[in-house]
Design a protein around this motif. Structure first.
Motif, PDB file in Angstrom:
ATOM      1  N   GLU A 132       0.828  -1.209   0.000  1.00  0.00           N
ATOM      2  CA  GLU A 132       0.000   0.000   0.000  1.00  0.00           C
ATOM      3  C   GLU A 132       0.859   1.255   0.000  1.00  0.00           C
ATOM      4  O   GLU A 132       0.490   2.267  -0.599  1.00  0.00           O
ATOM      5  CB  GLU A 132      -0.936   0.004   1.216  1.00  0.00           C
ATOM      6  CG  GLU A 132      -1.828   1.234   1.323  1.00  0.00           C
ATOM      7  CD  GLU A 132      -2.844   1.347   0.196  1.00  0.00           C
ATOM      8  OE1 GLU A 132      -3.374   2.451  -0.016  1.00  0.00           O
ATOM      9  OE2 GLU A 132      -3.109   0.315  -0.476  1.00  0.00           O
ATOM     10  N   LEU A 133       2.024   1.194   0.642  1.00  0.00           N
ATOM     11  CA  LEU A 133       2.922   2.351   0.686  1.00  0.00           C
ATOM     12  C   LEU A 133       3.465   2.653  -0.708  1.00  0.00           C
ATOM     13  O   LEU A 133       3.441   3.799  -1.167  1.00  0.00           O
ATOM     14  CB  LEU A 133       4.057   2.085   1.663  1.00  0.00           C
ATOM     15  CG  LEU A 133       5.119   3.180   1.795  1.00  0.00           C
ATOM     16  CD1 LEU A 133       4.509   4.486   2.272  1.00  0.00           C
ATOM     17  CD2 LEU A 133       6.230   2.716   2.741  1.00  0.00           C
ATOM     18  N   ALA A 134       3.962   1.640  -1.397  1.00  0.00           N
ATOM     19  CA  ALA A 134       4.487   1.855  -2.743  1.00  0.00           C
ATOM     20  C   ALA A 134       3.395   2.309  -3.698  1.00  0.00           C
ATOM     21  O   ALA A 134       3.611   3.205  -4.529  1.00  0.00           O
ATOM     22  CB  ALA A 134       5.149   0.577  -3.262  1.00  0.00           C
ATOM     23  N   ARG A 135       2.202   1.729  -3.591  1.00  0.00           N
ATOM     24  CA  ARG A 135       1.088   2.134  -4.467  1.00  0.00           C
ATOM     25  C   ARG A 135       0.739   3.602  -4.250  1.00  0.00           C
ATOM     26  O   ARG A 135       0.521   4.357  -5.206  1.00  0.00           O
ATOM     27  CB  ARG A 135      -0.143   1.284  -4.198  1.00  0.00           C
ATOM     28  CG  ARG A 135      -0.062  -0.153  -4.679  1.00  0.00           C
ATOM     29  CD  ARG A 135      -1.416  -0.836  -4.603  1.00  0.00           C
ATOM     30  NE  ARG A 135      -1.276  -2.274  -4.690  1.00  0.00           N
ATOM     31  CZ  ARG A 135      -1.314  -3.099  -3.646  1.00  0.00           C
ATOM     32  NH1 ARG A 135      -1.518  -2.608  -2.438  1.00  0.00           N
ATOM     33  NH2 ARG A 135      -1.174  -4.392  -3.810  1.00  0.00           N
ATOM     34  N   ALA A 136       0.649   4.005  -2.990  1.00  0.00           N
ATOM     35  CA  ALA A 136       0.279   5.387  -2.691  1.00  0.00           C
ATOM     36  C   ALA A 136       1.318   6.362  -3.218  1.00  0.00           C
ATOM     37  O   ALA A 136       0.980   7.427  -3.757  1.00  0.00           O
ATOM     38  CB  ALA A 136       0.105   5.562  -1.181  1.00  0.00           C
ATOM     39  N   ILE A 137       2.600   6.016  -3.093  1.00  0.00           N
ATOM     40  CA  ILE A 137       3.655   6.907  -3.577  1.00  0.00           C
ATOM     41  C   ILE A 137       3.668   6.939  -5.097  1.00  0.00           C
ATOM     42  O   ILE A 137       3.816   8.005  -5.709  1.00  0.00           O
ATOM     43  CB  ILE A 137       5.021   6.467  -3.013  1.00  0.00           C
ATOM     44  CG1 ILE A 137       5.039   6.650  -1.488  1.00  0.00           C
ATOM     45  CG2 ILE A 137       6.156   7.263  -3.655  1.00  0.00           C
ATOM     46  CD1 ILE A 137       6.284   6.106  -0.805  1.00  0.00           C
ATOM     47  N   LEU A 138       3.490   5.794  -5.744  1.00  0.00           N
ATOM     48  CA  LEU A 138       3.448   5.773  -7.209  1.00  0.00           C
ATOM     49  C   LEU A 138       2.254   6.555  -7.738  1.00  0.00           C
ATOM     50  O   LEU A 138       2.271   7.036  -8.869  1.00  0.00           O
ATOM     51  CB  LEU A 138       3.399   4.329  -7.706  1.00  0.00           C
ATOM     52  CG  LEU A 138       4.702   3.535  -7.564  1.00  0.00           C
ATOM     53  CD1 LEU A 138       4.469   2.064  -7.882  1.00  0.00           C
ATOM     54  CD2 LEU A 138       5.802   4.107  -8.461  1.00  0.00           C
ATOM     55  N   GLY A 139       1.227   6.697  -6.917  1.00  0.00           N
ATOM     56  CA  GLY A 139       0.084   7.501  -7.320  1.00  0.00           C
ATOM     57  C   GLY A 139       0.430   8.954  -7.543  1.00  0.00           C
ATOM     58  O   GLY A 139      -0.271   9.657  -8.283  1.00  0.00           O
ATOM     59  N   PHE A 140       1.505   9.447  -6.932  1.00  0.00           N
ATOM     60  CA  PHE A 140       1.946  10.828  -7.162  1.00  0.00           C
ATOM     61  C   PHE A 140       2.281  11.071  -8.629  1.00  0.00           C
ATOM     62  O   PHE A 140       2.176  12.191  -9.119  1.00  0.00           O
ATOM     63  CB  PHE A 140       3.212  11.136  -6.353  1.00  0.00           C
ATOM     64  CG  PHE A 140       3.011  11.213  -4.858  1.00  0.00           C
ATOM     65  CD1 PHE A 140       1.754  11.141  -4.287  1.00  0.00           C
ATOM     66  CD2 PHE A 140       4.101  11.364  -4.027  1.00  0.00           C
ATOM     67  CE1 PHE A 140       1.585  11.214  -2.915  1.00  0.00           C
ATOM     68  CE2 PHE A 140       3.949  11.447  -2.653  1.00  0.00           C
ATOM     69  CZ  PHE A 140       2.684  11.365  -2.097  1.00  0.00           C
ATOM     70  N   VAL A 141       2.728  10.004  -9.309  1.00  0.00           N
ATOM     71  CA  VAL A 141       3.189  10.162 -10.687  1.00  0.00           C
ATOM     72  C   VAL A 141       2.348   9.290 -11.633  1.00  0.00           C
ATOM     73  O   VAL A 141       2.829   8.831 -12.668  1.00  0.00           O
ATOM     74  CB  VAL A 141       4.691   9.815 -10.814  1.00  0.00           C
ATOM     75  CG1 VAL A 141       5.533  10.951 -10.277  1.00  0.00           C
ATOM     76  CG2 VAL A 141       5.044   8.522 -10.091  1.00  0.00           C
ATOM     77  N   ALA A 142       1.100   9.064 -11.264  1.00  0.00           N
ATOM     78  CA  ALA A 142       0.118   8.382 -12.118  1.00  0.00           C
ATOM     79  C   ALA A 142       0.548   6.972 -12.498  1.00  0.00           C
ATOM     80  O   ALA A 142       0.253   6.502 -13.589  1.00  0.00           O
ATOM     81  CB  ALA A 142      -0.160   9.212 -13.376  1.00  0.00           C
ATOM     82  N   HIS A 143       1.230   6.297 -11.587  1.00  0.00           N
ATOM     83  CA  HIS A 143       1.606   4.897 -11.820  1.00  0.00           C
ATOM     84  C   HIS A 143       0.923   3.970 -10.816  1.00  0.00           C
ATOM     85  O   HIS A 143       1.386   2.864 -10.578  1.00  0.00           O
ATOM     86  CB  HIS A 143       3.129   4.719 -11.732  1.00  0.00           C
ATOM     87  CG  HIS A 143       3.880   5.289 -12.897  1.00  0.00           C
ATOM     88  ND1 HIS A 143       3.650   4.904 -14.202  1.00  0.00           N
ATOM     89  CD2 HIS A 143       4.875   6.215 -12.944  1.00  0.00           C
ATOM     90  CE1 HIS A 143       4.474   5.571 -15.007  1.00  0.00           C
ATOM     91  NE2 HIS A 143       5.217   6.376 -14.270  1.00  0.00           N
ATOM     92  N   GLU A 144      -0.181   4.434 -10.205  1.00  0.00           N
ATOM     93  CA  GLU A 144      -0.828   3.646  -9.171  1.00  0.00           C
ATOM     94  C   GLU A 144      -1.453   2.364  -9.698  1.00  0.00           C
ATOM     95  O   GLU A 144      -1.803   1.469  -8.922  1.00  0.00           O
ATOM     96  CB  GLU A 144      -1.899   4.471  -8.437  1.00  0.00           C
ATOM     97  CG  GLU A 144      -3.095   4.846  -9.285  1.00  0.00           C
ATOM     98  CD  GLU A 144      -2.914   6.138 -10.065  1.00  0.00           C
ATOM     99  OE1 GLU A 144      -3.929   6.709 -10.495  1.00  0.00           O
ATOM    100  OE2 GLU A 144      -1.764   6.582 -10.253  1.00  0.00           O
ATOM    101  N   ASP A 145      -1.588   2.244 -11.038  1.00  0.00           N
ATOM    102  CA  ASP A 145      -2.183   1.038 -11.609  1.00  0.00           C
ATOM    103  C   ASP A 145      -1.167  -0.074 -11.842  1.00  0.00           C
ATOM    104  O   ASP A 145      -1.535  -1.172 -12.265  1.00  0.00           O
ATOM    105  CB  ASP A 145      -2.883   1.380 -12.924  1.00  0.00           C
ATOM    106  CG  ASP A 145      -1.935   1.995 -13.954  1.00  0.00           C
ATOM    107  OD1 ASP A 145      -0.999   2.716 -13.542  1.00  0.00           O
ATOM    108  OD2 ASP A 145      -2.133   1.758 -15.162  1.00  0.00           O
ATOM    109  N   VAL A 146       0.115   0.181 -11.566  1.00  0.00           N
ATOM    110  CA  VAL A 146       1.142  -0.844 -11.750  1.00  0.00           C
ATOM    111  C   VAL A 146       1.018  -1.881 -10.633  1.00  0.00           C
ATOM    112  O   VAL A 146       0.877  -1.521  -9.460  1.00  0.00           O
ATOM    113  CB  VAL A 146       2.550  -0.198 -11.729  1.00  0.00           C
ATOM    114  CG1 VAL A 146       3.632  -1.279 -11.724  1.00  0.00           C
ATOM    115  CG2 VAL A 146       2.722   0.710 -12.924  1.00  0.00           C
ATOM    116  N   PRO A 147       1.076  -3.174 -10.961  1.00  0.00           N
ATOM    117  CA  PRO A 147       1.024  -4.194  -9.914  1.00  0.00           C
ATOM    118  C   PRO A 147       2.188  -4.045  -8.939  1.00  0.00           C
ATOM    119  O   PRO A 147       3.329  -3.783  -9.339  1.00  0.00           O
ATOM    120  CB  PRO A 147       1.130  -5.512 -10.691  1.00  0.00           C
ATOM    121  CG  PRO A 147       0.711  -5.182 -12.082  1.00  0.00           C
ATOM    122  CD  PRO A 147       1.139  -3.764 -12.317  1.00  0.00           C
ATOM    123  N   VAL A 148       1.897  -4.193  -7.654  1.00  0.00           N
ATOM    124  CA  VAL A 148       2.918  -4.085  -6.608  1.00  0.00           C
ATOM    125  C   VAL A 148       2.850  -5.315  -5.715  1.00  0.00           C
ATOM    126  O   VAL A 148       1.783  -5.669  -5.205  1.00  0.00           O
ATOM    127  CB  VAL A 148       2.721  -2.820  -5.747  1.00  0.00           C
ATOM    128  CG1 VAL A 148       3.757  -2.787  -4.617  1.00  0.00           C
ATOM    129  CG2 VAL A 148       2.839  -1.559  -6.598  1.00  0.00           C
TER     130      VAL A 148
END
Length: 240
Positions: A132-148
């Motif tokens: 959830e931490l990596a997803r939330a941070i990737l959301g800053f740069v519109a990459h929240e849809d990448v599998p983590v």
């Protein structure tokens, strides 16, 4: 920060795996989160200080790292009863520290990450941090849809603990169990990820500790790139 929309990955596209800490993010994102969780109250801070002579050495050694990290997570999360509640705390932390976290995202790394996505590659992030931490941070740069894939955290004795640490050989095992096999390219900074790097047809070492560069050169193929994507205190060659 923002990035253009990327096409969905092709089913037969190359599989590309990125580590997160010191690869996309300048630092240890999980440690930053756990420190915030602990500092929320004086008694958690005191408990962590008292436990550090035991937990600190455990974190430093690979066979006991999971237990050491789990101890700090437990101290910081006492009173949290579910994974959903823990994830809400993560989101709260990320929102409260948005500027500081965004400043730690490495522009060169993000451009390489986005380039793979624009090509239609199958990109996945595999990290020792909570997913959830990596997803939330990737959301800053519109990459929240990448599998983590990340360390699995769940309820434990009145708090939360690491149930499965996405680390070393376990990281490769978790990728395979999730259906990610035949890794074309893997990016990581850490010797703990040597199982991941050696499983990839094309390993790329990024921002390693200077003291680990010789080891990477010794155990990985001679043409393996060893790059620095912007971590000033780390080793590696400047990217072209």
């Amino acid at each position: 920060m923002s990035t253009p929309a990327c096409p969905p990955p092709r089913a037969d596209a190359p599989l590309v795996v990125f580590d997160f800490d010191h690869t996309l993010y300048d630092g240890d994102s999980g440690s930053h989160l756990f420190a915030w969780l602990i500092r929320r109250s004086w008694w958690r801070t005191l408990a962590a200080l008292l436990a550090t002579p035991v937990l600190g050495p455990m974190v430093a050694f690979l066979p006991t790292r999971r237990w050491g990290i789990s101890g700090y997570v437990w101290i910081g999360s006492l009173g949290v009863r579910s994974t959903a509640e823990f994830n809400r705390l993560i989101d709260q932390y990320v929102l409260a520290h948005r500027a500081q976290i965004a400043a730690r995202l490495l522009p060169v790394a993000l451009e390489m990450f986005a380039a793979h996505r624009r090509r239609g590659d199958r990109v996945v992030v595999a990290t020792g941090a909570p997913p959830e931490l990596a997803r939330a941070i990737l959301g800053f740069v519109a990459h929240e849809d990448v599998p983590v894939l990340g360390t699995v955290v769940g309820p434990k004795l009145g708090g939360m603990g690491a149930r499965r640490h996405c680390h070393h050989t376990e990281k490769v095992r978790m990728l395979r169990e999730a259906g990610y096999e035949g890794i074309e390219t893997a990016y990581s900074d850490s010797t703990a990820d040597l199982p991941l790097l050696t499983a990839a047809r094309r390993p790329v070492v990024v921002t390693p500790k200077r003291s680990r560069v010789a080891l990477f050169r010794r155990v990985l193929p001679p043409d393996t790139p060893i790059l620095n994507w912007g971590c000033r205190q780390r080793g590696g060659d400047a990217p072209a």
